[in-house]
Scaffold this motif. Structure first.
Motif, PDB file in Angstrom:
ATOM      1  N   LEU A 103       0.813  -1.216   0.000  1.00 11.54           N
ATOM      2  CA  LEU A 103       0.000   0.000   0.000  1.00 11.54           C
ATOM      3  C   LEU A 103       0.847   1.266   0.000  1.00 11.54           C
ATOM      4  CD1 LEU A 103      -2.918  -0.715   2.468  1.00 11.54           C
ATOM      5  CD2 LEU A 103      -3.127   0.099   0.127  1.00 11.54           C
ATOM      6  N   GLN A 104       2.088   1.151   0.532  1.00  5.58           N
ATOM      7  CA  GLN A 104       2.907   2.359   0.617  1.00  5.58           C
ATOM      8  C   GLN A 104       3.256   2.905  -0.774  1.00  5.58           C
ATOM      9  OE1 GLN A 104       5.932   0.684   3.087  1.00  5.58           O
ATOM     10  NE2 GLN A 104       7.401   0.523   1.400  1.00  5.58           N
ATOM     11  N   ASP A 105       3.175   2.023  -1.800  1.00  7.18           N
ATOM     12  CA  ASP A 105       3.449   2.482  -3.161  1.00  7.18           C
ATOM     13  C   ASP A 105       2.174   2.649  -3.973  1.00  7.18           C
ATOM     14  OD1 ASP A 105       6.203   2.191  -2.606  1.00  7.18           O
ATOM     15  OD2 ASP A 105       6.019   0.036  -2.972  1.00  7.18           O
ATOM     16  N   ASN A 106       1.037   2.499  -3.313  1.00  4.53           N
ATOM     17  CA  ASN A 106      -0.232   2.604  -4.037  1.00  4.53           C
ATOM     18  C   ASN A 106      -0.607   4.082  -4.200  1.00  4.53           C
ATOM     19  OD1 ASN A 106      -3.145   2.835  -4.351  1.00  4.53           O
ATOM     20  ND2 ASN A 106      -3.230   0.630  -3.967  1.00  4.53           N
ATOM     21  N   PRO A 107      -0.758   4.543  -5.444  1.00  7.14           N
ATOM     22  CA  PRO A 107      -0.992   5.985  -5.649  1.00  7.14           C
ATOM     23  C   PRO A 107      -2.214   6.511  -4.907  1.00  7.14           C
ATOM     24  CG  PRO A 107      -1.182   4.755  -7.731  1.00  7.14           C
ATOM     25  CD  PRO A 107      -0.721   3.790  -6.700  1.00  7.14           C
TER      26      PRO A 107
ATOM     27  N   SER B   1      -1.022   6.173  -0.858  1.00  6.78           N
ATOM     28  CA  SER B   1       0.242   6.678  -0.328  1.00  6.78           C
ATOM     29  C   SER B   1       0.165   8.154   0.076  1.00  6.78           C
ATOM     30  CB  SER B   1       1.375   6.453  -1.338  1.00  6.78           C
ATOM     31  OG  SER B   1       1.010   6.997  -2.565  1.00  6.78           O
ATOM     32  N   VAL B   2      -0.834   8.866  -0.417  1.00  4.22           N
ATOM     33  CA  VAL B   2      -0.964  10.282  -0.048  1.00  4.22           C
ATOM     34  C   VAL B   2      -1.541  10.461   1.364  1.00  4.22           C
ATOM     35  CG1 VAL B   2      -1.255  11.151  -2.397  1.00  4.22           C
ATOM     36  CG2 VAL B   2      -3.261  10.386  -1.128  1.00  4.22           C
ATOM     37  N   VAL B   3      -2.114   9.381   1.907  1.00  6.74           N
ATOM     38  CA  VAL B   3      -2.761   9.508   3.215  1.00  6.74           C
ATOM     39  C   VAL B   3      -1.704   9.711   4.288  1.00  6.74           C
ATOM     40  CG1 VAL B   3      -4.290   8.403   4.902  1.00  6.74           C
ATOM     41  CG2 VAL B   3      -4.595   7.965   2.463  1.00  6.74           C
ATOM     42  N   LYS B   4      -1.895  10.777   5.060  1.00 10.13           N
ATOM     43  CA  LYS B   4      -0.964  11.059   6.151  1.00 10.13           C
ATOM     44  C   LYS B   4      -1.156   9.972   7.207  1.00 10.13           C
ATOM     45  CE  LYS B   4      -0.035  15.077   8.905  1.00 10.13           C
ATOM     46  NZ  LYS B   4      -0.745  16.222   9.437  1.00 10.13           N
ATOM     47  N   GLN B   5      -0.123   9.352   7.644  1.00  7.68           N
ATOM     48  CA  GLN B   5      -0.212   8.300   8.673  1.00  7.68           C
ATOM     49  C   GLN B   5      -1.198   7.218   8.284  1.00  7.68           C
ATOM     50  OE1 GLN B   5      -0.976   8.861  12.809  1.00  7.68           O
ATOM     51  NE2 GLN B   5       1.021   7.894  13.004  1.00  7.68           N
ATOM     52  N   TYR B   6      -0.955   6.635   7.117  1.00  6.55           N
ATOM     53  CA  TYR B   6      -1.909   5.635   6.644  1.00  6.55           C
ATOM     54  C   TYR B   6      -1.899   4.361   7.495  1.00  6.55           C
ATOM     55  CZ  TYR B   6      -4.816   2.739   3.847  1.00  6.55           C
ATOM     56  OH  TYR B   6      -5.840   1.917   3.461  1.00  6.55           O
ATOM     57  N   PHE B   7      -0.713   3.974   7.946  1.00 15.55           N
ATOM     58  CA  PHE B   7      -0.636   2.739   8.735  1.00 15.55           C
ATOM     59  C   PHE B   7      -1.042   3.023  10.172  1.00 15.55           C
ATOM     60  CE2 PHE B   7       2.449   2.140   5.278  1.00 15.55           C
ATOM     61  CZ  PHE B   7       1.776   1.121   4.635  1.00 15.55           C
ATOM     62  N   VAL B   8      -1.780   2.080  10.753  1.00 19.00           N
ATOM     63  CA  VAL B   8      -2.249   2.353  12.111  1.00 19.00           C
ATOM     64  C   VAL B   8      -1.089   2.248  13.099  1.00 19.00           C
ATOM     65  CG1 VAL B   8      -4.590   1.549  11.620  1.00 19.00           C
ATOM     66  CG2 VAL B   8      -2.977   0.005  12.701  1.00 19.00           C
ATOM     67  N   ASN B   9      -1.166   3.054  14.117  1.00 21.47           N
ATOM     68  CA  ASN B   9      -0.112   3.092  15.121  1.00 21.47           C
ATOM     69  C   ASN B   9      -0.085   1.789  15.905  1.00 21.47           C
ATOM     70  OD1 ASN B   9       0.940   3.746  17.935  1.00 21.47           O
ATOM     71  ND2 ASN B   9       1.483   5.567  16.754  1.00 21.47           N
ATOM     72  N   VAL B  10       1.112   1.388  16.268  1.00 24.85           N
ATOM     73  CA  VAL B  10       1.308   0.121  16.970  1.00 24.85           C
ATOM     74  C   VAL B  10       0.490   0.022  18.265  1.00 24.85           C
ATOM     75  CG1 VAL B  10       3.369   1.043  18.062  1.00 24.85           C
ATOM     76  CG2 VAL B  10       3.057  -1.405  17.936  1.00 24.85           C
TER      77      VAL B  10
END
Ligand SMILES: Nc1ncnc2c1ncn2[C@@H]1O[C@H](COP(=O)(O)OP(=O)(O)O)[C@@H](O)[C@H]1O
Ligand SMILES: O=P(O)(O)OC[C@H]1O[C@](O)(COP(=O)(O)O)[C@@H](O)[C@@H]1O
Ligand SMILES: [Mg+2]
Length: 547
Positions: free
Chosen positions: A95-99, A102-111
């Protein structure tokens, strides 16, 4: 629960940080697997539940992943593939390379993100149970080309099934590049008795506009060992299981067997129930659609009733053990004079009974509408009809038709009253409601459920059900959604709102109301605000309870 014991256990609990195996950059300590007995001393709430556990999910409950924290914080975590398979490789999340993403700020949820089960608390009350927040992780445990997913739908129909199916396929494909997804036909037995169907975004493009499930469904036929053999033989490594309480029980058994065999297979449950009887989650998909569609039947009953002298419209709605559809449809409609649900026993004859109320309402208004949930008054039916203890293929009790029964009882009653004409029309829209496509808001909800399930499975979580808890999607261990059923709390404010909107009798004696207010049990359910957003009641009741 003795609150003094609770607080001392909570205070002495060591501070743990959540371990999220999928976010490798985080400084954290490993979650600990607590046995049910060690849990008894660490978490009284959990211990209480452990003592109530059924044999169905005893094995899973023996290995609860409970992480206590400060101030009474408890994380009821879900299993992860690394719990039973060591040295699993991880990969960067595509997803980090998905156009798009990837624009989403803090897309991955925090640990450390977890979701609180109770959001209304006292200054001094324990922070309580939390669940792991759903969403994409930095690291995934499956390489795109290696994913071989399957989807199965089980139990009764519900609006939105096709949307969830569509969004799992499209989500896997568009977010993670996964191409191999199989459909299992006809419910659990399809794993070993039917061929599979390959599913692509093209195949499922417009299925969300149709009711039912393109995969078919069934009751019964759950043979754990044959199902897991089939999963193993076909090389499936992600299993998406859509279904109600029975289905989630089956999913828990499948997960246990997969773990026992040491397979790298993620099992994700997506809760489905038109009755809205699955606990913990805010609401089940298809419920809104069902309530909306029920309005059409109620409107029809109202038009019919209004048009004749002393017209009575009776509408039966689904709800085997829980009257949520009937309650919400009544509250939304404002045309209903009386709503009868399984949780609120009623009686027909005598003072405070249904007939007395009907006579009064007909005299006042000249017509009335009664909504009755299919599970209401079953105890009255068994008294007057020969009790049939029959079950469906899944072991669910087969109910007698309360709509037909009550219509006949009403007709008989008014026939005995020479001076009172009465015209009754009975409408049973149950299967029509269940078979329609989901509405717009359910479609969006189904999409989020599918995405949350995909992110969880890709991140290596397994043995979980996904769903919103206080508006945030979370991964919930199977045992939490199968140990109880969500029911309308008739001493809660939502039911009081209904009583005040219809002005129907409560069918409770003054003594029962008094006892209900005092009873520890009903107060305990009241605390959960189960009827939807009524959790402010928690503070009052809790204060009283904690003395
Ligand atoms: N205790 C259980 N263990 C394993 N499988 C179960 C269990 N209860 C139900 N199932 C299976 O789950 C499927 C759906 O169950 P059912 O009760 O019909 O619908 P729902 O999932 O909507 O509650 C059926 O195939 C049934 O065999
Ligand atoms: O006729 P069927 O298919 O057994 O379905 C009837 C039952 O299905 C339901 O709609 C939902 O039940 P499930 O959640 O178990 O599928 C009940 O309200 C109803 O009693
Ligand atoms: Mg069920």
């Amino acid at each position: 629960m003795d609150s003094s014991i609770a607080s001392s256990a909570y205070v002495s609990a060591p501070k743990f940080r959540c371990f999220d195996p999928s976010n490798s950059s985080s400084p954290m300590s490993r979650t600990r697997n607590f046995s049910a007995s060690s849990l008894a001393s660490a978490n009284p709430t959990g211990a209480m539940r452990a003592s109530r556990s059924s044999t169905d999910f005893a094995t899973e409950k023996d290995q609860l992943k409970i992480v206590p924290g400060v101030a009474g914080y408890v994380l009821e975590d879900v299993p992860h593939l690394t719990d039973y398979i060591s040295d699993l490789s991880t990969y960067p999340n595509p997803l980090q390379d998905n156009p798009s993403y990837s624009v989403v700020k803090q897309y991955f949820v925090n640990v450390d993100d977890t979701v609180a089960q109770k959001i209304v608390v006292h200054k001094s009350s324990p922070r309580g149970t939390h669940f792991r927040r759903a969403g994409p992780r930095q690291k995934v445990y499956f390489e795109t080309d290696d994913v071989h997913a399957c989807i199965v739908t089980c139990g009764g129909l519900c609006p939105g099934l096709n949307t969830v199916i569509r969004e799992i396929i499209c989500g896997l494909n568009h977010m993670y590049g996964v191409k191999q997804v199989l459909g299992i036909e006809g419910g659990y037995r399809g794993f070993y008795a039917r061929n599979t169907i390959p599913l692509t975004p093209k195949v499922v493009n417009d299925i969300h506009k149709r009711g039912g499930t393109i995969l078919g469904t069934s009751r019964g036929g759950h043979d754990t060992s044959k199902i897991v053999d089939s999963i193993q033989d076909r090389g499936i490594n992600q299993v998406y299981i859509i279904g109600g309480d029975g289905t989630q029980r089956g999913a828990a058994a499948i997960y246990e067997e997969i773990k026992r065999r040491g397979l790298k297979v993620a099992v994700a449950g997506i809760p489905k129930t038109i009755d809205n009887d699955i606990p913990v989650i805010d609401k089940s998909f298809g419920f809104d659609t069902a309530v909306e569609e029920a309005q059409r039947a109620i409107n029809a009953a109202h038009v019919e009733a209004e048009s004749v002298e002393n017209g009575v419209g009776v509408v039966k709605l689904m709800g085997r053990y829980s009257g949520f559809i009937a309650m919400y449809a009544t509250l939304a409609s404002r045309d209903v004079d009386c709503c009868l649900i399984p949780e609120s026993p009623f009686y027909l004859e005598g003072e405070g009974g249904l007939f007395e109320f009907m006579e009064r309402r007909l005299k006042e208004n000249g017509h009335m509408v009664i909504v009755i949930a299919e599970g209401a008054g079953q105890e009255l039916l068994s008294e007057s009809m020969r009790s049939m203890d029959k079950q469906d293929a899944s072991g669910n009790k087969l109910l007698q038709d309360v709509g037909l029964w009550i219509s006949q009882k009403i007709r008989d009653h008014f026939a005995s009253k020479q001076r009172m004409v009465m015209n009754l029309k009975y409408i049973d829209p149950t299967y029509m409601i269940r078979a329609i496509p989901s509405n717009a808001s359910d479609n969006v909800y189904c999409t989020l459920l599918a995405h949350s399930a995909i992110h969880g499975a890709m991140a290596g979580y397994t043995g979980f059900t996904v769903g919103p808890v206080n508006g945030r999607h979370a991964y919930i261990p199977f045992y939490r959604v199968i140990e109880t059923q969500n029911k309308v709390v008739i001493t809660d404010r939502m039911w009081a709102r209904l009583l005040s909107s219809t002005n129907q009798p409560s069918f409770l004696s003054a003594q029962e109301i008094k006892e209900g207010k005092r009873s520890g049990d009903s107060t305990a359910t009241l605390l959960d605000g189960d009827n939807g957003g009524d959790s402010e009641v928690y503070t009052e009741a809790q204060a009283e309870k904690e003395g």
